[in-house]
Design a protein around this motif. Structure first.
Motif, PDB file in Angstrom:
ATOM      1  N   ALA A   1       0.769  -0.974  -0.008  1.00 47.15           N
ATOM      2  CA  ALA A   1      -0.027  -0.114   0.090  1.00 47.15           C
ATOM      3  C   ALA A   1       1.001   1.223  -0.022  1.00 47.15           C
ATOM      4  CB  ALA A   1      -0.988  -0.219   1.097  1.00 47.15           C
TER       5      ALA A   1
ATOM      6  N   ASP B   1       2.697   1.714  -3.599  1.00 48.04           N
ATOM      7  CA  ASP B   1       1.879   1.893  -4.645  1.00 48.04           C
ATOM      8  C   ASP B   1       1.418   3.342  -4.451  1.00 48.04           C
ATOM      9  OD1 ASP B   1      -0.412   1.306  -6.487  1.00 48.04           O
ATOM     10  OD2 ASP B   1      -1.678   1.684  -4.786  1.00 48.04           O
TER      11      ASP B   1
ATOM     12  N   GLY C   1      -4.918   0.719   6.293  1.00 47.77           N
ATOM     13  CA  GLY C   1      -6.426   0.676   6.910  1.00 47.77           C
ATOM     14  C   GLY C   1      -7.292   0.599   5.475  1.00 47.77           C
ATOM     15  N   THR C   2      -8.409  -0.246   6.066  1.00 50.08           N
ATOM     16  CA  THR C   2      -9.457  -0.339   5.128  1.00 50.08           C
ATOM     17  C   THR C   2     -10.784  -0.095   5.732  1.00 50.08           C
ATOM     18  OG1 THR C   2      -9.515  -2.903   5.227  1.00 50.08           O
ATOM     19  CG2 THR C   2      -8.196  -1.964   3.214  1.00 50.08           C
ATOM     20  N   PRO C   3     -11.869   0.219   4.816  1.00 47.07           N
ATOM     21  CA  PRO C   3     -13.023   0.619   5.402  1.00 47.07           C
ATOM     22  C   PRO C   3     -13.911  -0.419   5.912  1.00 47.07           C
ATOM     23  CG  PRO C   3     -13.190   1.183   3.115  1.00 47.07           C
ATOM     24  CD  PRO C   3     -11.757   0.606   3.385  1.00 47.07           C
TER      25      PRO C   3
ATOM     26  N   ILE D   1      -7.525  -3.101  -1.502  1.00 51.85           N
ATOM     27  CA  ILE D   1      -6.520  -2.743  -0.241  1.00 51.85           C
ATOM     28  C   ILE D   1      -5.817  -1.520  -0.248  1.00 51.85           C
ATOM     29  CG2 ILE D   1      -4.905  -3.293   1.605  1.00 51.85           C
ATOM     30  CD1 ILE D   1      -5.931  -6.104   1.597  1.00 51.85           C
ATOM     31  N   ALA D   2      -4.947  -1.526  -1.612  1.00 50.96           N
ATOM     32  CA  ALA D   2      -4.385  -0.455  -1.748  1.00 50.96           C
ATOM     33  C   ALA D   2      -5.236   0.903  -2.105  1.00 50.96           C
ATOM     34  CB  ALA D   2      -3.401  -0.641  -3.018  1.00 50.96           C
TER      35      ALA D   2
ATOM     36  N   THR E   1      -8.588   1.345  -1.173  1.00 52.24           N
ATOM     37  CA  THR E   1      -9.313   2.262  -0.051  1.00 52.24           C
ATOM     38  C   THR E   1      -8.424   2.686   1.132  1.00 52.24           C
ATOM     39  OG1 THR E   1      -9.301   0.088   0.792  1.00 52.24           O
ATOM     40  CG2 THR E   1     -11.230   0.422  -0.459  1.00 52.24           C
ATOM     41  N   ASP E   2      -7.045   2.143   0.978  1.00 55.60           N
ATOM     42  CA  ASP E   2      -6.327   2.646   2.011  1.00 55.60           C
ATOM     43  C   ASP E   2      -5.845   4.228   1.661  1.00 55.60           C
ATOM     44  OD1 ASP E   2      -4.147   2.501   4.042  1.00 55.60           O
ATOM     45  OD2 ASP E   2      -2.719   2.705   2.365  1.00 55.60           O
ATOM     46  N   ALA E   3      -5.619   4.250   0.356  1.00 57.41           N
ATOM     47  CA  ALA E   3      -5.206   5.448  -0.314  1.00 57.41           C
ATOM     48  C   ALA E   3      -6.285   6.566  -0.040  1.00 57.41           C
ATOM     49  CB  ALA E   3      -4.835   5.277  -1.685  1.00 57.41           C
TER      50      ALA E   3
END
Lengths: 328, 328
Positions: free
Chosen positions: A117, A120, A285-287, B116-117, B119-121
């Motif tokens: 993450a 990226d 973190g993911t929601p 994941i990448a 939503t994290d961003a």
């Protein structure tokens, strides 16, 4: 006729069909306030996603036939136990999301362990060169040969233990169950928790949020973990003490926290954090998307219907919640 | 005394010690231009990371004793075969990075499959609310019960096949080897490739970049894949046709591409892309970090030393490159 109130339209007609052989199904989301008021005194069982706004203390007092509450979620911390008479049995949906949440947990672990993450986002924002981003990706954790620690060895914990074994990791777990599974070493009690935290290169939190587990992972617990460990949370945000975590992440840049779950604020999970923890490079973190992905599979819906049928048929339901572990 | 030139300081003294029993080791990175010129005519074997600037056509002509070249990398597309006499055997380091690259590949797959990448961003940039980010995370792919396709069934492919099996996936592979492994169905030829692409929910590219594989995945191949598939590349960027991929990602928002490897420009891998592919939400990229993580484990270094010893002892080395597959 016995009546089951279903408060969410996320359960399809096909899944509800099985229920119709045992009870009358009341679709709460189709009723107006008057309809709700009329039906509440007749409801014996309720299937909930979240806590319905009309489950006020006054209305619950009028629900004299209510004996059984089944949640779609695994966690039951949203239940207002203090307003729910003692005669009501509450069942969680433990196990129904194990596949989706377990897969998501493993994704969070790798996203942090391999800095996926982080790099990226860096590539997309800064348009920089290889060497710079590689330097930011130091301390990449190779899982093979390492130790996976699982805090809470239920359905999700067991799924993740299987993944860890396939990746060539040793697996240790902290739990209170009596199950022993091949290749997994189980530890109990406070000293068992410490043991798992000390040994592990990656730690998964997969236990319910109760009076006993709130703030379970604080500065002492973070302090005994390896300096470059990855901590993954797919349970509830409040199991980890936010300030302690923030300070630990700031002073240990190789330590990583990856979470799908967030702290509660005024009784509601929120992406707003008290500390600016989201700005730290070692936070992923993911929601809270792991659960909804599970709902899309239909598995949780089938599980709540089957468990409600068990209750209606006089069989012992699965996942009965021990109410004394929750604040009343 | 036979002489082995080592051009990279990434191989430690401990690992080189084994080599000293069979040959004189010349540490190229410690020599100045004069020292290099003096030693080149005596070098019989060379261990390379990348292509040394002093391996010019002229210098290679003076390396009359050179018989063996061992690369630290798995890919050998950096080798200037056209300047290297036919008598020189080239060996790749296939297999040595399987653990690190396989783990990274699985991380890329999950980062894309679970968004994941993305939503994290989104959480870190927009500070928004749950529902908005969850809506962006539609089409989350649950791997269990799905099909994993592996294009190139070598060391990395086999590692990923093991992970896929542990996640409850069916595994199909495209390769030219004769190996058959329990639970994995192997397909060959153009029709075999198409079959794997059509069947799979997730596809891994893990074959070398050669004349035969450059641009192997173009618009036709992308077009026969499932609309919500995830394509993962840990081999070389140029195996995938950039314009075709860009257009496919733009018109299929549920299709995802996750890569650790980038396209070459003027003979060098670069994060600069011809199309603005990095701006697409269904693109995940890491800066070729899977290999360096492998180097940190010491596995590739041990492997090149062992294979060079095999050559020196007159045994058949592993991973001999078929030079006819590379442009000369």
């Amino acid at each position: 006729m016995r009546r089951v109130l279903v408060t969410t339209d996320r359960i399809g007609l096909e899944e509800l069909a099985g229920l119709l052989r045992h009870a009358d199904v009341v679709k709460g989301w189709k009723l107006d306030e008057g309809g709700i008021q009329a039906v509440l005194p007749e409801v014996e069982a309720a299937i909930l996603l979240g806590w319905p706004p009309y489950f006020t203390r006054e209305n619950l007092e009028r629900m004299v036939r209510l004996r059984f509450v089944q949640t779609m979620s695994v966690g039951v911390n949203q239940i207002r136990f203090q307003d729910l008479p003692r005669r009501v049995m509450v069942c969680s949906n433990a196990g129904a999301y194990s596949t989706a949440v377990g897969e998501h947990a493993w994704g969070l672990l790798l996203a942090a362990a391999k800095w996926i993450a982080l790099t990226d986002a860096a590539i997309k924002q800064e348009q920089g060169a290889f060497d710079q981003f590689r330097a930011g990706a130091k301390d990449t954790l190779v899982l093979k040969g390492g130790t996976m620690g699982i805090i809470g060895y239920g359905g999700i914990g067991r799924a993740v233990a299987r993944f860890a074994a396939a990746f060539g990791m040793n697996v240790v777990a902290f739990g209170r169950g009596s199950r022993r599974e091949k290749g997994v070493r189980l530890y109990r009690g406070r000293s068992g928790l410490d043991k798992v935290l000390r040994l592990s290169d990656a730690v998964l939190i997969s236990l319910p949020l109760t009076k006993l587990t709130e703030g379970l992972i604080g500065s002492r617990e973070l302090g005994i973990m390896k300096k470059n460990a990855v901590l993954v949370n797919v349970a509830r945000g409040d199991i980890v003490h936010q300030r302690a975590l923030y300070e630990h992440l700031k002073s240990n840049p190789s330590f990583r926290y990856a979470t799908d779950v967030w702290w509660f604020k005024e009784g509601k999970e929120t992406l707003e954090t008290e500390f600016s923890i989201k700005d730290l490079p070692n936070f992923v973190g993911t929601p809270h998307t792991s659960g909804p992905a599970g709902v899309a599979s239909g598995e949780p819906q089938r599980a709540v219907v089957l468990n409600t049928i068990r209750y209606l048929r006089g069989l012992k339901p699965r996942n009965i919640v021990n109410r004394t572990e929750y604040a009343e």
